[in-house]
Design an enzyme around this catalytic site. Structure first.
Site, PDB file in Angstrom:
ATOM      1  N   ASP A  46       0.688  -1.443   0.041  1.00 22.88           N
ATOM      2  CA  ASP A  46       0.032   0.039   0.000  1.00 22.88           C
ATOM      3  C   ASP A  46       0.854   1.301   0.037  1.00 22.88           C
ATOM      4  O   ASP A  46       0.581   2.319   0.510  1.00 22.88           O
ATOM      5  CB  ASP A  46      -0.979  -0.016   1.131  1.00 22.88           C
ATOM      6  CG  ASP A  46      -1.622  -1.198   1.203  1.00 22.88           C
ATOM      7  OD1 ASP A  46      -2.084  -1.753   0.167  1.00 22.88           O
ATOM      8  OD2 ASP A  46      -2.131  -1.686   2.210  1.00 22.88           O
TER       9      ASP A  46
ATOM     10  N   LYS B 211       1.889   1.878  -5.129  1.00 21.73           N
ATOM     11  CA  LYS B 211       2.245   1.160  -6.490  1.00 21.73           C
ATOM     12  C   LYS B 211       1.395   1.671  -7.729  1.00 21.73           C
ATOM     13  O   LYS B 211       1.697   1.802  -8.760  1.00 21.73           O
ATOM     14  CB  LYS B 211       2.362  -0.275  -6.084  1.00 21.73           C
ATOM     15  CG  LYS B 211       3.612  -0.448  -5.176  1.00 21.73           C
ATOM     16  CD  LYS B 211       3.535  -1.980  -4.814  1.00 21.73           C
ATOM     17  CE  LYS B 211       2.273  -2.668  -4.097  1.00 21.73           C
ATOM     18  NZ  LYS B 211       2.072  -2.154  -2.765  1.00 21.73           N
TER      19      LYS B 211
ATOM     20  N   GLY C 190      -4.348  -4.442  -3.713  1.00 23.07           N
ATOM     21  CA  GLY C 190      -5.567  -3.478  -4.098  1.00 23.07           C
ATOM     22  C   GLY C 190      -4.771  -1.979  -4.415  1.00 23.07           C
ATOM     23  O   GLY C 190      -3.886  -1.671  -3.541  1.00 23.07           O
ATOM     24  N   HIS C 191      -4.788  -1.984  -5.549  1.00 20.77           N
ATOM     25  CA  HIS C 191      -4.123  -0.714  -6.066  1.00 20.77           C
ATOM     26  C   HIS C 191      -4.986   0.718  -6.563  1.00 20.77           C
ATOM     27  O   HIS C 191      -5.868   0.234  -7.134  1.00 20.77           O
ATOM     28  CB  HIS C 191      -2.994  -1.146  -7.411  1.00 20.77           C
ATOM     29  CG  HIS C 191      -2.224  -2.091  -6.826  1.00 20.77           C
ATOM     30  ND1 HIS C 191      -1.253  -2.906  -8.124  1.00 20.77           N
ATOM     31  CD2 HIS C 191      -1.588  -2.638  -5.750  1.00 20.77           C
ATOM     32  CE1 HIS C 191      -0.564  -3.636  -7.264  1.00 20.77           C
ATOM     33  NE2 HIS C 191      -0.669  -3.592  -6.119  1.00 20.77           N
TER      34      HIS C 191
ATOM     35  N   GLN D 127       1.878  -6.211  -3.175  1.00 22.20           N
ATOM     36  CA  GLN D 127       2.358  -6.285  -1.672  1.00 22.20           C
ATOM     37  C   GLN D 127       3.583  -5.482  -1.603  1.00 22.20           C
ATOM     38  O   GLN D 127       3.725  -4.507  -2.171  1.00 22.20           O
ATOM     39  CB  GLN D 127       2.738  -7.792  -1.249  1.00 22.20           C
ATOM     40  CG  GLN D 127       1.164  -8.540  -1.047  1.00 22.20           C
ATOM     41  CD  GLN D 127       0.604  -8.992  -2.439  1.00 22.20           C
ATOM     42  OE1 GLN D 127       1.373  -9.560  -3.361  1.00 22.20           O
ATOM     43  NE2 GLN D 127      -0.732  -8.899  -2.585  1.00 22.20           N
TER      44      GLN D 127
ATOM     45  N   LEU E 289       4.049  12.364   1.006  1.00 24.44           N
ATOM     46  CA  LEU E 289       4.704  13.508   1.576  1.00 24.44           C
ATOM     47  C   LEU E 289       3.910  14.341   2.016  1.00 24.44           C
ATOM     48  O   LEU E 289       3.877  14.996   3.304  1.00 24.44           O
ATOM     49  CB  LEU E 289       5.826  13.970   1.003  1.00 24.44           C
ATOM     50  CG  LEU E 289       6.700  15.095   1.758  1.00 24.44           C
ATOM     51  CD1 LEU E 289       7.512  14.355   2.640  1.00 24.44           C
ATOM     52  CD2 LEU E 289       7.643  15.838   0.646  1.00 24.44           C
TER      53      LEU E 289
HETATM   54  P1  GDP Z   1      -0.654   0.189  -3.543  1.00 23.51           P
HETATM   55  O1  GDP Z   1      -1.418  -1.015  -2.968  1.00 23.51           O
HETATM   56  O2  GDP Z   1       0.623   0.301  -3.181  1.00 23.51           O
HETATM   57  O3  GDP Z   1      -1.004   0.667  -5.088  1.00 23.51           O
HETATM   58  O4  GDP Z   1      -1.430   1.142  -2.766  1.00 23.51           O
HETATM   59  P2  GDP Z   1      -2.849   1.548  -2.045  1.00 23.51           P
HETATM   60  O5  GDP Z   1      -3.552   2.025  -3.518  1.00 23.51           O
HETATM   61  O6  GDP Z   1      -3.486   0.524  -1.499  1.00 23.51           O
HETATM   62  O7  GDP Z   1      -2.784   2.751  -1.178  1.00 23.51           O
HETATM   63  C1  GDP Z   1      -2.189   3.967  -1.379  1.00 23.51           C
HETATM   64  C2  GDP Z   1      -3.247   5.060  -1.213  1.00 23.51           C
HETATM   65  O8  GDP Z   1      -2.504   6.412  -1.168  1.00 23.51           O
HETATM   66  C3  GDP Z   1      -4.257   5.133  -2.263  1.00 23.51           C
HETATM   67  O9  GDP Z   1      -5.415   5.714  -1.863  1.00 23.51           O
HETATM   68  C4  GDP Z   1      -3.635   6.496  -3.310  1.00 23.51           C
HETATM   69  O10 GDP Z   1      -4.482   7.153  -3.929  1.00 23.51           O
HETATM   70  C5  GDP Z   1      -3.017   7.119  -2.226  1.00 23.51           C
HETATM   71  N1  GDP Z   1      -1.992   7.971  -2.487  1.00 23.51           N
HETATM   72  C6  GDP Z   1      -0.675   7.499  -3.694  1.00 23.51           C
HETATM   73  N2  GDP Z   1       0.170   8.493  -3.460  1.00 23.51           N
HETATM   74  C7  GDP Z   1      -0.076   9.580  -2.556  1.00 23.51           C
HETATM   75  C8  GDP Z   1       0.415  10.838  -2.270  1.00 23.51           C
HETATM   76  O11 GDP Z   1       1.549  11.103  -2.790  1.00 23.51           O
HETATM   77  N3  GDP Z   1      -0.371  11.331  -1.394  1.00 23.51           N
HETATM   78  C9  GDP Z   1      -1.489  11.182  -0.861  1.00 23.51           C
HETATM   79  N4  GDP Z   1      -2.116  11.845  -0.217  1.00 23.51           N
HETATM   80  N5  GDP Z   1      -1.851  10.054  -1.327  1.00 23.51           N
HETATM   81  C10 GDP Z   1      -1.498   9.138  -1.994  1.00 23.51           C
HETATM   82  P1  IMO Z   2      -0.923  -4.218  -2.090  1.00 23.31           P
HETATM   83  O1  IMO Z   2      -0.582  -4.886  -3.447  1.00 23.31           O
HETATM   84  C1  IMO Z   2      -1.122  -4.781   2.143  1.00 23.31           C
HETATM   85  C2  IMO Z   2      -1.129  -8.797   3.750  1.00 23.31           C
HETATM   86  C3  IMO Z   2      -2.449  -9.278   4.387  1.00 23.31           C
HETATM   87  C4  IMO Z   2      -1.817 -10.407   5.424  1.00 23.31           C
HETATM   88  C5  IMO Z   2      -0.742 -10.977   4.668  1.00 23.31           C
HETATM   89  C6  IMO Z   2      -1.151 -12.128   4.164  1.00 23.31           C
HETATM   90  O2  IMO Z   2      -2.489  -3.525  -2.385  1.00 23.31           O
HETATM   91  O3  IMO Z   2       0.009  -3.351  -1.525  1.00 23.31           O
HETATM   92  P2  IMO Z   2      -2.712 -13.004   1.820  1.00 23.31           P
HETATM   93  O4  IMO Z   2      -4.163 -12.890   1.818  1.00 23.31           O
HETATM   94  O5  IMO Z   2      -1.723 -12.256   0.877  1.00 23.31           O
HETATM   95  O6  IMO Z   2      -2.328 -14.297   2.167  1.00 23.31           O
HETATM   96  O7  IMO Z   2      -2.400 -12.312   3.379  1.00 23.31           O
HETATM   97  O8  IMO Z   2      -0.420  -9.908   3.539  1.00 23.31           O
HETATM   98  N1  IMO Z   2      -1.331  -8.346   2.276  1.00 23.31           N
HETATM   99  C7  IMO Z   2      -1.436  -7.201   1.929  1.00 23.31           C
HETATM  100  N2  IMO Z   2      -1.101  -5.836   2.889  1.00 23.31           N
HETATM  101  N3  IMO Z   2      -1.226  -4.855   0.882  1.00 23.31           N
HETATM  102  C8  IMO Z   2      -1.302  -5.551  -0.096  1.00 23.31           C
HETATM  103  O9  IMO Z   2      -1.406  -5.376  -1.285  1.00 23.31           O
HETATM  104  C9  IMO Z   2      -1.346  -6.762   0.557  1.00 23.31           C
HETATM  105  N4  IMO Z   2      -1.650  -8.261  -0.008  1.00 23.31           N
HETATM  106  C10 IMO Z   2      -1.810  -9.076   1.320  1.00 23.31           C
HETATM  107  O10 IMO Z   2      -2.982  -8.449   5.045  1.00 23.31           O
HETATM  108  O11 IMO Z   2      -1.408  -9.694   6.540  1.00 23.31           O
HETATM  109 MG    MG Z   3      -2.905  -1.561  -1.838  1.00 21.10          MG
END
Ligand code: GDP
Ligand code: IMO
Ligand code: MG
Length: 427
Positions: free
Chosen positions: A13, A16, A40-41, A223, A331
């Site tokens: 999270d 990415k 979850g991206h 991840q 940031l």
């Molecule tokens: P991922 O799994 O690595 O793709 O990240 P997620 O989407 O799960 O979580 C990142 C969250 O931060 C999302 O809601 C993005 O829209 C948000 N996000 C990404 N970059 C930035 C940033 O520079 N600033 C802020 N405020 N939010 C960001």
């Molecule tokens: P993105 O790509 C954050 C965590 C789960 C759990 C562990 C194992 O959005 O960064 P699993 O279902 O993979 O066997 O769960 O890994 N986990 C994540 N945490 N972001 C993710 O994906 C994750 N995918 C799995 O919460 O601790």
């Molecule tokens: Mg995510």
């Protein structure tokens, strides 16, 4: 021409999805190489917000070929649902390629993921419940079912019979659940076969040819490094290799093809699920970060655990991935702090550690040692150049850069596509 790998440098999270979207119009292929719909991206384009789970974020860039490579585990029902959802929003999904070698998440994998977690009770990993672990376990045990098996009904039935022979015993006798019928699962998956067929390809061959022709291949990790099965906080990890080495095996390209490894790093730290997290905040500051950063899971909706930036973790990510560039995200979330704590090492039972301790037992007992950097009050979400950031925010970035051992090439100041300061090109 280059293959570029993007890896999460913390516990997932990190942003990415946004990072991939940023380079979407500059690359030819965006490839998912591990994980499944546990990811979850989030991608924000103008006033539109997309949450992608199984599909590569590049599917939103019209000129990119999105690829689900061999290292990914696919739940076909989820894949079709996600494709349908995007099509309804006007996204062209026809370019998608899916590896014939990718493994399938089966209904018994989902069931086993859930019952084993329930059995573990307080000791649970906190998985996403999507069947990821059991699917990879079967892959390694050589009892998995692959995409290509869907096109050979005889093989599919044989493999299903073999798998269900064991799984039904476990489900019924160990966990007191209902078993599954071979016929029912067989019908469900042969039903998916025709819908999947147009996308299925020898993705390793296609990607290698593309690289030979000078095209750019972007390998999008899911991840993060600390969730890696080998290099993460085992057993509180996912069951695949998000680290850069995993990109080669998971996409079927050689390590000599990769010219750049971009680490995505949040300006603070979050984690979903169980396991050690030294800088986790249990006080009002944890809640402050959660609310300001919107730190709620994209896949499960769970509250993300929040804490300050942890430099030894980022340095570790640099090391195990060979990170060449960092994208420092979020940031903007840190605006409003008088001083910003940064973890520079740990105290483990009176001994100072500058790096992650060798054993998990020590890591569980690691108490962060903080340095305090000057904060800033300004809203920085409108900044578009490094120079527009307040001096103290610039120093925060430069200090982190020194600590993590690779240059910060981009900075996120908001979720939007344009809310990025790109100091050096990421591709
Ligand atoms: P991922 O799994 O690595 O793709 O990240 P997620 O989407 O799960 O979580 C990142 C969250 O931060 C999302 O809601 C993005 O829209 C948000 N996000 C990404 N970059 C930035 C940033 O520079 N600033 C802020 N405020 N939010 C960001
Ligand atoms: P993105 O790509 C954050 C965590 C789960 C759990 C562990 C194992 O959005 O960064 P699993 O279902 O993979 O066997 O769960 O890994 N986990 C994540 N945490 N972001 C993710 O994906 C994750 N995918 C799995 O919460 O601790
Ligand atoms: Mg995510």
């Amino acid at each position: 021409m280059p293959a570029i790998t993007l890896v999460g440098a913390q516990w997932g999270d990190e942003g990415k999805g946004k990072a991939t979207d940023l380079v979407g119009n500059r690359v030819d292929y965006v490839v998912r190489y591990q994980g499944g719909n546990n990811a979850g991206h989030t991608v924000v384009i103008g006033d539109q917000k997309y949450a992608l789970h199984l599909l590569p974020s590049g599917i939103l860039s019209p000129d990119v070929v999105p690829v689900i490579a061999n290292g990914v585990v696919i739940d076909p029902g989820v894949l079709f649902e996600e494709l349908r959802g995007l099509r309804e929003r006007g996204v062209n999904t026809e370019r998608l390629l899916v590896s014939a070698n990718a493994h399938l998440i089966m209904p018994y994998h989902r069931a086993l993921d859930k019952v084993t977690e329930r059995f573990l009770g307080k000791r649970q990993i906190g998985t996403t419940g999507r069947g990821i672990g059991p699917t990879y376990a079967d892959k390694i045990s050589r009892t998995g079912i692959r995409v290509q098996d869907m096109f050979d009904p005889k093989i599919l039935r044989q493999k299903l019979e073999l798998a269900l022979h064991d799984k039904n015993q476990i489900l019924t006798k160990v966990f007191n659940r209902r078993g599954l019928e071979v016929d029912q699962v067989f019908e469900e998956y042969t039903g998916y076969a025709e819908e999947l067929r147009p996308y299925v390809a020898d993705t390793s061959l296609i990607l290698n040819r593309a690289l030979d022709e000078g095209r750019t291949v972007y390998l999008e990790g899911s991840q993060g490094t600390l969730l890696d099965i080998d290099h993460g906080t085992y057993p509180f990890v996912t069951s695949s290799s998000p680290t850069a080495g995993g990109a080669c095996a998971g996409a079927g390209i050689g390590p000599t093809r990769i010219t750049k490894v971009v680490g995505i790093l949040k300006a603070y730290t979050t984690r979903v699920g169980s396991g050690p997290f030294p800088t986790e905040l249990h006080d009002e500051w944890g809640e402050w970060l959660r609310q300001k950063g919107g730190e709620y899971g994209v896949t499960t909706g769970r509250n993300r655990r929040c804490g300050w930036f942890d430099a030894p973790i980022a340095r570790y990510a640099t090391r195990v991935n060979g990170i060449t560039d960092f994208f420092l995200t979020k940031l903007d979330v840190l605006s409003g702090l008088e001083r910003v704590p940064v973890c520079v090492g740990y105290d483990v039972n009176g001994t100072r550690h500058d790096e992650i301790p060798m054993t998990q037992t020590d890591f569980h007992h690691a108490v962060p040692v903080y340095e305090y950097l000057d904060g800033w009050n300004e809203d920085i979400s409108h900044a578009r150049t490094f120079e527009e950031l307040p001096k103290t925010a610039q120093t925060y970035v430069r200090t982190l850069e020194e600590m993590v051992g690779a240059p910060v090439s981009a900075i996120g100041v908001g979720p939007g596509r344009d809310q990025t300061l790109e100091l050096r090109s990421l591709v």
